[in-house]
Motif scaffolding. Structure first.
Motif, PDB file in Angstrom:
ATOM      1  N   ALA A  47      13.229   1.839  -6.247  1.00 21.67           N
ATOM      2  CA  ALA A  47      13.430   0.548  -5.582  1.00 21.67           C
ATOM      3  C   ALA A  47      13.210   0.673  -4.074  1.00 21.67           C
ATOM      4  O   ALA A  47      12.606  -0.203  -3.445  1.00 21.67           O
ATOM      5  CB  ALA A  47      14.821   0.000  -5.882  1.00 21.67           C
ATOM      6  N   ALA A  48      13.685   1.769  -3.481  1.00 23.01           N
ATOM      7  CA  ALA A  48      13.493   1.986  -2.044  1.00 23.01           C
ATOM      8  C   ALA A  48      12.012   2.176  -1.724  1.00 23.01           C
ATOM      9  O   ALA A  48      11.508   1.636  -0.732  1.00 23.01           O
ATOM     10  CB  ALA A  48      14.303   3.200  -1.580  1.00 23.01           C
ATOM     11  N   LEU A  49      11.302   2.929  -2.573  1.00 22.32           N
ATOM     12  CA  LEU A  49       9.857   3.112  -2.361  1.00 22.32           C
ATOM     13  C   LEU A  49       9.114   1.793  -2.505  1.00 22.32           C
ATOM     14  O   LEU A  49       8.194   1.498  -1.734  1.00 22.32           O
ATOM     15  CB  LEU A  49       9.298   4.138  -3.346  1.00 22.32           C
ATOM     16  CG  LEU A  49       9.668   5.593  -3.071  1.00 22.32           C
ATOM     17  CD1 LEU A  49       9.234   6.471  -4.238  1.00 22.32           C
ATOM     18  CD2 LEU A  49       9.046   6.064  -1.773  1.00 22.32           C
ATOM     19  N   ASP A  50       9.507   0.986  -3.486  1.00 20.63           N
ATOM     20  CA  ASP A  50       8.880  -0.308  -3.688  1.00 20.63           C
ATOM     21  C   ASP A  50       9.096  -1.206  -2.471  1.00 20.63           C
ATOM     22  O   ASP A  50       8.152  -1.850  -1.984  1.00 20.63           O
ATOM     23  CB  ASP A  50       9.430  -0.967  -4.957  1.00 20.63           C
ATOM     24  CG  ASP A  50       8.775  -2.298  -5.243  1.00 20.63           C
ATOM     25  OD1 ASP A  50       7.524  -2.331  -5.375  1.00 20.63           O
ATOM     26  OD2 ASP A  50       9.504  -3.307  -5.330  1.00 20.63           O
ATOM     27  N   ALA A  51      10.316  -1.254  -1.984  1.00 18.58           N
ATOM     28  CA  ALA A  51      10.619  -2.074  -0.809  1.00 18.58           C
ATOM     29  C   ALA A  51       9.844  -1.574   0.410  1.00 18.58           C
ATOM     30  O   ALA A  51       9.305  -2.377   1.183  1.00 18.58           O
ATOM     31  CB  ALA A  51      12.121  -2.061  -0.527  1.00 18.58           C
ATOM     32  N   PHE A  52       9.765  -0.248   0.579  1.00 15.57           N
ATOM     33  CA  PHE A  52       9.014   0.303   1.710  1.00 15.57           C
ATOM     34  C   PHE A  52       7.532  -0.028   1.594  1.00 15.57           C
ATOM     35  O   PHE A  52       6.900  -0.421   2.574  1.00 15.57           O
ATOM     36  CB  PHE A  52       9.197   1.818   1.828  1.00 15.57           C
ATOM     37  CG  PHE A  52       8.353   2.391   2.931  1.00 15.57           C
ATOM     38  CD1 PHE A  52       8.742   2.259   4.248  1.00 15.57           C
ATOM     39  CD2 PHE A  52       7.150   3.015   2.647  1.00 15.57           C
ATOM     40  CE1 PHE A  52       7.945   2.745   5.280  1.00 15.57           C
ATOM     41  CE2 PHE A  52       6.353   3.506   3.659  1.00 15.57           C
ATOM     42  CZ  PHE A  52       6.747   3.378   4.981  1.00 15.57           C
ATOM     43  N   ALA A  53       6.970   0.121   0.391  1.00 11.54           N
ATOM     44  CA  ALA A  53       5.544  -0.169   0.204  1.00 11.54           C
ATOM     45  C   ALA A  53       5.241  -1.624   0.535  1.00 11.54           C
ATOM     46  O   ALA A  53       4.270  -1.919   1.241  1.00 11.54           O
ATOM     47  CB  ALA A  53       5.120   0.158  -1.228  1.00 11.54           C
TER      48      ALA A  53
END
Length: 147
Positions: A13-19
């Motif tokens: 979820a953190a990677l998705d939000a960052f992307a």
């Protein structure tokens, strides 16, 4: 759900939000995301049928035809006949299209590097340590269309 599954989902979820944030904050207003993605697909995969490009980019064939017409008009791609099927069209990235991609990637990397400079030393070291794993992860993603 196990603790490790929960941790992986939190990380994902953190990677998705960052992307999503990185795309929005470093977006190049000169090219739409679909245009940039199509050029990148041609750069990675070489010349491709217009119909295959439409499928890879998740757009209709008429939409891809219109996009390729604009790319051709702007000198970023060319359209030619498929030697194996006279009904099909092959789209090829031009040198100018490749230069646009290199310039866009350089600007985005510069913007992201400036953001990394805002992190403290410890956080920056963590991100730098993860960079190799993230690069390997993108290479194993089947949605990249490496064919």
């Amino acid at each position: 759900m196990t603790a490790s599954t929960g941790a992986r989902l939190t990380t994902a979820a953190a990677l998705d939000a960052f992307a999503a944030w990185a795309i929005r904050s470093t977006a190049d207003r000169e090219l739409s995301l679909t245009t940039a993605s199509t050029l990148a697909t041609l750069d990675r995969g070489g010349p491709q049928r217009l119909s295959d490009l439409a499928v890879r980019e998740g757009v209709t064939q008429p939409s891809m035809t219109a996009l390729v017409t604009r790319l051709e008009r702007d000198g970023l791609a060319t359209r030619g006949d498929d030697p194996t099927d006279r009904r099909a069209v092959i789209v090829t990235l031009t040198d100018a299209g490749r230069e646009v991609l290199v310039s866009r990637r350089t600007r985005r990397a510069t913007r992201l590097a400036a953001l990394l400079d805002r992190l403290g030393d410890e956080d920056r070291a963590v991100v730098e340590a993860a960079a190799g794993a993230l690069s390997r992860l993108t290479l194993t993603d089947p949605s990249r269309g490496e064919s």
